[in-house]
Write a protein that holds these residues in place. Sequence first.
Motif, PDB file in Angstrom:
ATOM      1  N   LEU A  89       4.444   5.534  -5.431  1.00  0.00           N
ATOM      2  CA  LEU A  89       5.226   5.995  -4.209  1.00  0.00           C
ATOM      3  C   LEU A  89       6.517   7.187  -4.701  1.00  0.00           C
ATOM      4  CD1 LEU A  89       6.325   2.423  -3.239  1.00  0.00           C
ATOM      5  CD2 LEU A  89       4.573   3.758  -2.352  1.00  0.00           C
ATOM      6  N   GLU A  90       6.362   7.979  -3.875  1.00  0.00           N
ATOM      7  CA  GLU A  90       7.083   9.238  -4.027  1.00  0.00           C
ATOM      8  C   GLU A  90       8.483   9.577  -3.254  1.00  0.00           C
ATOM      9  OE1 GLU A  90       4.304  12.263  -3.408  1.00  0.00           O
ATOM     10  OE2 GLU A  90       3.103  11.825  -5.282  1.00  0.00           O
ATOM     11  N   PHE A  91       9.501   9.993  -3.931  1.00  0.00           N
ATOM     12  CA  PHE A  91      10.681  10.378  -3.218  1.00  0.00           C
ATOM     13  C   PHE A  91      11.635  11.321  -3.950  1.00  0.00           C
ATOM     14  CE2 PHE A  91      11.821   6.934  -6.174  1.00  0.00           C
ATOM     15  CZ  PHE A  91      13.053   7.331  -6.613  1.00  0.00           C
ATOM     16  N   ASN A  92      12.322  12.232  -3.289  1.00  0.00           N
ATOM     17  CA  ASN A  92      13.352  13.061  -4.182  1.00  0.00           C
ATOM     18  C   ASN A  92      14.634  12.500  -4.552  1.00  0.00           C
ATOM     19  OD1 ASN A  92      11.338  15.359  -3.870  1.00  0.00           O
ATOM     20  ND2 ASN A  92      12.187  15.758  -1.922  1.00  0.00           N
ATOM     21  N   ILE A 123      20.763   9.938  -4.005  1.00  0.00           N
ATOM     22  CA  ILE A 123      22.199  10.747  -4.610  1.00  0.00           C
ATOM     23  C   ILE A 123      22.993  10.697  -3.485  1.00  0.00           C
ATOM     24  CG2 ILE A 123      22.997  12.470  -5.768  1.00  0.00           C
ATOM     25  CD1 ILE A 123      20.541  12.577  -7.408  1.00  0.00           C
ATOM     26  N   LEU A 124      22.464  11.383  -2.308  1.00  0.00           N
ATOM     27  CA  LEU A 124      23.550  11.994  -1.423  1.00  0.00           C
ATOM     28  C   LEU A 124      24.019  10.795  -0.437  1.00  0.00           C
ATOM     29  CD1 LEU A 124      21.801  15.183  -0.018  1.00  0.00           C
ATOM     30  CD2 LEU A 124      23.645  14.963  -1.645  1.00  0.00           C
ATOM     31  N   GLY A 125      23.327   9.777  -0.357  1.00  0.00           N
ATOM     32  CA  GLY A 125      23.839   8.594   0.390  1.00  0.00           C
ATOM     33  C   GLY A 125      24.235   7.134  -0.521  1.00  0.00           C
ATOM     34  N   LYS A 126      24.085   7.517  -1.660  1.00  0.00           N
ATOM     35  CA  LYS A 126      24.454   6.487  -2.965  1.00  0.00           C
ATOM     36  C   LYS A 126      23.590   5.278  -2.473  1.00  0.00           C
ATOM     37  CE  LYS A 126      27.835   3.676  -5.504  1.00  0.00           C
ATOM     38  NZ  LYS A 126      28.673   2.718  -4.954  1.00  0.00           N
ATOM     39  N   LYS A 127      22.319   5.433  -2.392  1.00  0.00           N
ATOM     40  CA  LYS A 127      21.327   4.455  -1.763  1.00  0.00           C
ATOM     41  C   LYS A 127      20.777   3.996  -3.118  1.00  0.00           C
ATOM     42  CE  LYS A 127      20.790   6.835   2.701  1.00  0.00           C
ATOM     43  NZ  LYS A 127      20.055   7.260   3.626  1.00  0.00           N
ATOM     44  N   THR A 128      19.886   2.852  -2.905  1.00  0.00           N
ATOM     45  CA  THR A 128      19.235   2.196  -4.058  1.00  0.00           C
ATOM     46  C   THR A 128      17.960   1.832  -3.784  1.00  0.00           C
ATOM     47  OG1 THR A 128      21.594   1.251  -4.951  1.00  0.00           O
ATOM     48  CG2 THR A 128      19.339   0.068  -5.869  1.00  0.00           C
ATOM     49  N   ILE A 129      17.114   2.210  -4.692  1.00  0.00           N
ATOM     50  CA  ILE A 129      15.744   1.523  -4.484  1.00  0.00           C
ATOM     51  C   ILE A 129      15.659   0.306  -5.663  1.00  0.00           C
ATOM     52  CG2 ILE A 129      13.200   2.188  -4.740  1.00  0.00           C
ATOM     53  CD1 ILE A 129      13.891   4.928  -3.929  1.00  0.00           C
ATOM     54  N   THR A 130      15.328  -0.878  -5.551  1.00  0.00           N
ATOM     55  CA  THR A 130      15.194  -1.689  -6.470  1.00  0.00           C
ATOM     56  C   THR A 130      14.061  -2.741  -6.093  1.00  0.00           C
ATOM     57  OG1 THR A 130      16.481  -3.466  -7.460  1.00  0.00           O
ATOM     58  CG2 THR A 130      16.629  -3.406  -5.111  1.00  0.00           C
ATOM     59  N   ALA A 187       0.876  -1.164   0.091  1.00  0.00           N
ATOM     60  CA  ALA A 187       0.018   0.074  -0.149  1.00  0.00           C
ATOM     61  C   ALA A 187       0.792   1.294   0.020  1.00  0.00           C
ATOM     62  CB  ALA A 187      -0.816  -0.031   1.199  1.00  0.00           C
ATOM     63  N   PHE A 188       0.282   2.365  -0.213  1.00  0.00           N
ATOM     64  CA  PHE A 188       1.095   3.674  -0.251  1.00  0.00           C
ATOM     65  C   PHE A 188       1.525   3.924   1.166  1.00  0.00           C
ATOM     66  CE2 PHE A 188       1.558   8.062   0.581  1.00  0.00           C
ATOM     67  CZ  PHE A 188       2.343   8.540  -0.403  1.00  0.00           C
ATOM     68  N   HIS A 189       2.779   4.395   1.200  1.00  0.00           N
ATOM     69  CA  HIS A 189       3.495   4.438   2.417  1.00  0.00           C
ATOM     70  C   HIS A 189       4.946   5.494   1.810  1.00  0.00           C
ATOM     71  CE1 HIS A 189       5.243   0.928   0.354  1.00  0.00           C
ATOM     72  NE2 HIS A 189       6.477   1.496   1.161  1.00  0.00           N
ATOM     73  N   PRO A 190       5.337   6.291   2.925  1.00  0.00           N
ATOM     74  CA  PRO A 190       6.345   7.374   2.820  1.00  0.00           C
ATOM     75  C   PRO A 190       7.709   6.666   2.745  1.00  0.00           C
ATOM     76  CG  PRO A 190       5.545   7.139   5.149  1.00  0.00           C
ATOM     77  CD  PRO A 190       4.939   6.393   4.445  1.00  0.00           C
ATOM     78  N   VAL A 191       8.076   6.570   1.362  1.00  0.00           N
ATOM     79  CA  VAL A 191       9.399   5.833   1.133  1.00  0.00           C
ATOM     80  C   VAL A 191      10.594   6.775   1.787  1.00  0.00           C
ATOM     81  CG1 VAL A 191      11.114   5.599  -0.771  1.00  0.00           C
ATOM     82  CG2 VAL A 191       8.864   4.792  -1.101  1.00  0.00           C
ATOM     83  N   PRO A 192      10.618   8.116   1.451  1.00  0.00           N
ATOM     84  CA  PRO A 192      11.807   9.051   2.083  1.00  0.00           C
ATOM     85  C   PRO A 192      12.078   8.868   3.799  1.00  0.00           C
ATOM     86  CG  PRO A 192      10.369  10.292   0.766  1.00  0.00           C
ATOM     87  CD  PRO A 192       9.810   9.052   0.838  1.00  0.00           C
TER      88      PRO A 192
END
Length: 352
Positions: free
Chosen positions: A277-280, A285-292, A250-255
């Motif tokens: 789902l939304e994120f900036n 970018i700033l933490g070299k994080k990955t959403i997969t 379900a929808f949830h705040p990804v950031p």
Amino acid sequence: MEGRRIVGWAARDASGILSPYSFTLRKTGSEDVLIKVLYCGMDHTDLHQMRDELHPTNYPLVPGHEVVGEVVELGSEVKKYRIGDMVGVGCIVGSCGSCLCCDSNKEQYCNSRIFTYNGIYKDGRPTQGGFSSHMVVHQKFVVKIPEKLPLEQAAPLLCAGVTAFSPLREFMGSGKVLNAGILGLGGVGHLGVKIAKAMGHHVTVISTSDKKREEALQHLGADAFIVSSNAAQMEEAANTMDYILDTVPAFHPVPLYLSLLKFDGKLILVGASPKLLEFNASHIILGKKTITGSFIGSMEETQEILDFWAERNLSSMVEVVEMDYVNKAFERMERNDVRYRFVLDVARTNLE
């Protein structure tokens, strides 16, 4: 060519109410196995598809893609199985067999994959699932249930279990104690906790309320529990996790959850939200994080999770019910009133 006439329980319309339905299986082909269904897990996907909330539903629809049964007939070219073998069938029953995904043993990503129900088989007939007395399935899309694994325990592994196992498999054998987050504690999430713990990871369950704290820590063996609405707990856990398995459908705040990841951490989506789902961009970018993302698992991985479960003497938390309770069980599932998976005892039910 048609095979035997059997009975399953089908939804006829978007009400999603199931009732007995008689239909004809395709004839057992040279590489097919005929399976007598013994147990079948119940999944949220079943409920959404029955109500025509996912892909357009082809009614009548017999759901069920966590199928455990006994081989009762073999095609002439079947070499992998014998009469009497206990086997499982998961979310897909076919693919093209020749694309890059199929050649790489990742057939679940094949663009021509055939779903166990609400699909169209190669002969043009609609596929029907495991809420039925029998199924005919190509041997490639059948897995063997280990002897020491109770059959009702095996059922949830064929969808929920492999959905968690497939993305976590890449962390096996790392030699490191990874800090894992499991977001959501439902059918997939509770198995994710057990898998991550069995891999030697430090596991934190992330939930929207404190209601499941005791179960997570005392019954499932999680190492920590945080409530996402508790700002102090979230701040303390910021930048501590190597990965988060996100099982929320379900929808949830990804950031909010990205903030928990370490540098180069991964947020792995396995729950399909019907809303965007939304994120900036700066959040990753700033933490070299990955959403997969990860979709169920391959046939190879499905066999692996069954063997993994049996070798480590793990258990699934299930409630076994008979088919005449199925509509009530779906009502309870919708209220999250199950810990953590309903499994239908198909063989003991008079389906008619």
